[in-house]
Design a protein around this motif. Structure first.
Motif, short mmCIF file in Angstrom:
data_model
loop_
_atom_site.label_atom_id
_atom_site.label_comp_id
_atom_site.label_asym_id
_atom_site.label_seq_id
_atom_site.Cartn_x
_atom_site.Cartn_y
_atom_site.Cartn_z
N LEU A 1 9.53 -7.47 12.30
CA LEU A 1 8.21 -7.43 12.92
C LEU A 1 7.36 -6.28 12.39
O LEU A 1 6.22 -6.48 11.97
N PHE A 2 7.92 -5.07 12.39
CA PHE A 2 7.12 -3.89 12.07
C PHE A 2 7.13 -3.53 10.58
O PHE A 2 6.08 -3.25 10.01
N ARG A 3 8.29 -3.50 9.95
CA ARG A 3 8.34 -3.19 8.52
C ARG A 3 8.16 -4.43 7.66
O ARG A 3 7.96 -4.33 6.45
N GLY A 4 8.20 -5.60 8.28
CA GLY A 4 7.95 -6.83 7.56
C GLY A 4 6.54 -7.32 7.80
O GLY A 4 5.65 -7.15 6.97
N VAL A 5 6.29 -7.93 8.96
CA VAL A 5 5.00 -8.54 9.25
C VAL A 5 3.87 -7.51 9.30
O VAL A 5 2.88 -7.63 8.58
N ALA A 6 4.01 -6.49 10.17
CA ALA A 6 2.93 -5.52 10.35
C ALA A 6 2.67 -4.73 9.07
O ALA A 6 1.51 -4.49 8.69
N PHE A 7 3.73 -4.30 8.40
CA PHE A 7 3.59 -3.53 7.16
C PHE A 7 2.87 -4.36 6.10
O PHE A 7 1.93 -3.88 5.45
N GLU A 8 3.30 -5.60 5.93
CA GLU A 8 2.70 -6.47 4.92
C GLU A 8 1.23 -6.74 5.23
O GLU A 8 0.37 -6.70 4.34
N LEU A 9 0.92 -7.01 6.50
CA LEU A 9 -0.47 -7.28 6.87
C LEU A 9 -1.34 -6.04 6.68
O LEU A 9 -2.50 -6.15 6.25
N ALA A 10 -0.80 -4.86 6.98
CA ALA A 10 -1.56 -3.63 6.80
C ALA A 10 -1.88 -3.38 5.33
O ALA A 10 -2.97 -2.93 4.98
N GLU A 11 -0.92 -3.68 4.46
CA GLU A 11 -1.17 -3.51 3.02
C GLU A 11 -2.26 -4.47 2.54
O GLU A 11 -3.07 -4.11 1.69
N ARG A 12 -2.28 -5.67 3.07
CA ARG A 12 -3.30 -6.65 2.66
C ARG A 12 -4.64 -6.37 3.33
O ARG A 12 -5.69 -6.66 2.76
N ALA A 13 -4.60 -5.83 4.54
CA ALA A 13 -5.85 -5.55 5.26
C ALA A 13 -6.62 -4.41 4.62
O ALA A 13 -7.85 -4.38 4.67
N PHE A 14 -5.90 -3.46 4.04
CA PHE A 14 -6.53 -2.30 3.42
C PHE A 14 -5.97 -2.11 2.01
O PHE A 14 -5.15 -1.22 1.76
N PRO A 15 -6.41 -2.97 1.08
CA PRO A 15 -5.82 -2.97 -0.26
C PRO A 15 -6.34 -1.89 -1.20
O PRO A 15 -5.84 -1.75 -2.31
N GLU A 16 -7.36 -1.14 -0.78
CA GLU A 16 -7.93 -0.13 -1.65
C GLU A 16 -6.87 0.90 -2.05
O GLU A 16 -6.15 1.41 -1.18
N PRO A 17 -6.74 1.23 -3.33
CA PRO A 17 -5.71 2.18 -3.79
C PRO A 17 -5.79 3.53 -3.08
O PRO A 17 -4.76 4.13 -2.77
N ARG A 18 -7.00 4.00 -2.79
CA ARG A 18 -7.14 5.30 -2.13
C ARG A 18 -6.54 5.28 -0.74
O ARG A 18 -5.87 6.22 -0.31
N ILE A 19 -6.74 4.17 -0.02
CA ILE A 19 -6.20 4.04 1.33
C ILE A 19 -4.69 3.84 1.29
O ILE A 19 -3.94 4.43 2.07
N LYS A 20 -4.23 3.00 0.33
CA LYS A 20 -2.79 2.75 0.22
C LYS A 20 -2.04 4.02 -0.11
O LYS A 20 -0.90 4.21 0.32
N SER A 21 -2.68 4.92 -0.90
CA SER A 21 -2.02 6.16 -1.28
C SER A 21 -1.79 7.07 -0.08
O SER A 21 -0.96 7.98 -0.11
N LEU A 22 -2.54 6.85 1.00
CA LEU A 22 -2.37 7.66 2.22
C LEU A 22 -1.22 7.14 3.09
O LEU A 22 -0.92 7.74 4.12
N GLY A 23 -0.62 6.04 2.67
CA GLY A 23 0.50 5.49 3.44
C GLY A 23 0.06 4.86 4.75
O GLY A 23 0.78 4.95 5.75
N LEU A 24 -1.11 4.22 4.74
CA LEU A 24 -1.65 3.66 5.98
C LEU A 24 -0.73 2.60 6.57
O LEU A 24 -0.59 2.49 7.78
N ALA A 25 -0.10 1.78 5.70
CA ALA A 25 0.80 0.75 6.21
C ALA A 25 1.98 1.37 6.95
O ALA A 25 2.42 0.85 7.99
N VAL A 26 2.49 2.48 6.43
CA VAL A 26 3.59 3.19 7.10
C VAL A 26 3.14 3.71 8.46
O VAL A 26 3.83 3.56 9.48
N ILE A 27 1.95 4.31 8.48
CA ILE A 27 1.44 4.92 9.72
C ILE A 27 1.14 3.86 10.77
O ILE A 27 1.55 3.99 11.94
#
Length: 226
Positions: free
Chosen positions: A137-163
């Motif tokens: 649920l969290f490291r699969g679904v939520a993590f994957e959706l967060a990466e797709r929701a905010f695909p900008e490299p600058r945002i991804k570099s902040l680890g937003l999906a992890v947070i």
């Protein structure tokens, strides 16, 4: 087991950032009651099966099946793959060792964990089904959706999906306290959030669910020995 030598890229047209944000919001809200909501909904119809039906409704198996279905529907980039060969294993090993030490110290040195294992069936739920459900649920679904929701490299570099996945993971444990704000509830949320940061980091470093699933199972297994 899928080949772990390459990364399969999810179809960007399948779920746009806007749709991914909407899906993440729905999943995030539902994650607060996902496990118990499904158990409560099935408790009455499954009661016709007696004690087995009651156990099945609350075992987490229906919840696990539902989250697996959602995970398949979002078409994850590397579903159920082993960690990449390029995984920084030294970093992963240090992270796992430090987290395990802290978890063991908290388990045996504090009252953060309340013993809940009264039978073999509850042991299976706590050690295996629960961690598997939460990681998908969290490291699969939520993590994957967060990466797709905010695909900008600058945002991804902040680890937003992890947070973000860690925030949802922490809040999901609030239900143990009836969604009431108390010292125990805040401690539970804070610890689960920090634990989620570790699990999410393992997911990000390895691009695989298996390291976080393994560590989650290990921590819950140690908690049973308390």
């Amino acid at each position: 087991m899928p080949d772990n030598s390459s990364i399969s890229v999810a179809n960007p047209d399948y779920l746009s950032p806007a749709w991914a944000r909407a899906a993440l919001l729905v999943v995030g809200v539902h994650s607060l009651i996902w496990w118990y909501g499904i158990g409560d909904a099935l408790a009455r119809p499954f009661s016709r099966l007696g004690d087995f039906g009651h156990f099945l409704a609350w075992s987490g198996v229906p919840a696990l099946c539902s989250v697996l279905l959602v995970y398949v529907c979002i078409r994850p980039a590397r579903s159920y793959c082993l960690p990449l060969k390029e995984t920084p294993w030294l970093t992963v090993g240090i992270l796992v060792a430090v987290t395990s030490f802290i978890a063991i110290a908290l388990i045996f040195g504090t009252d953060l964990w309340i013993p809940a294992i009264v039978a073999l069936n509850s042991l299976i739920v706590f050690v295996f089904i629960g961690p598997l459900f939460e990681e998908i649920l969290f490291r699969g679904v939520a993590f994957e959706l967060a990466e797709r929701a905010f695909p900008e490299p600058r945002i991804k570099s902040l680890g937003l999906a992890v947070i973000l996945s860690s925030v949802l993971f922490g809040l999901a444990h609030w239900h143990y306290h009836g969604f009431r704000l108390s010292e125990g509830a805040l401690s539970q949320i804070a610890y689960s959030f920090l634990e989620g940061l570790v699990f999410g980091s393992l997911r990000a470093l390895s691009t695989s669910l298996w390291p976080s699933i393994s560590l989650h199972v290990f921590i819950n297994l140690i908690a049973c020995l308390r």
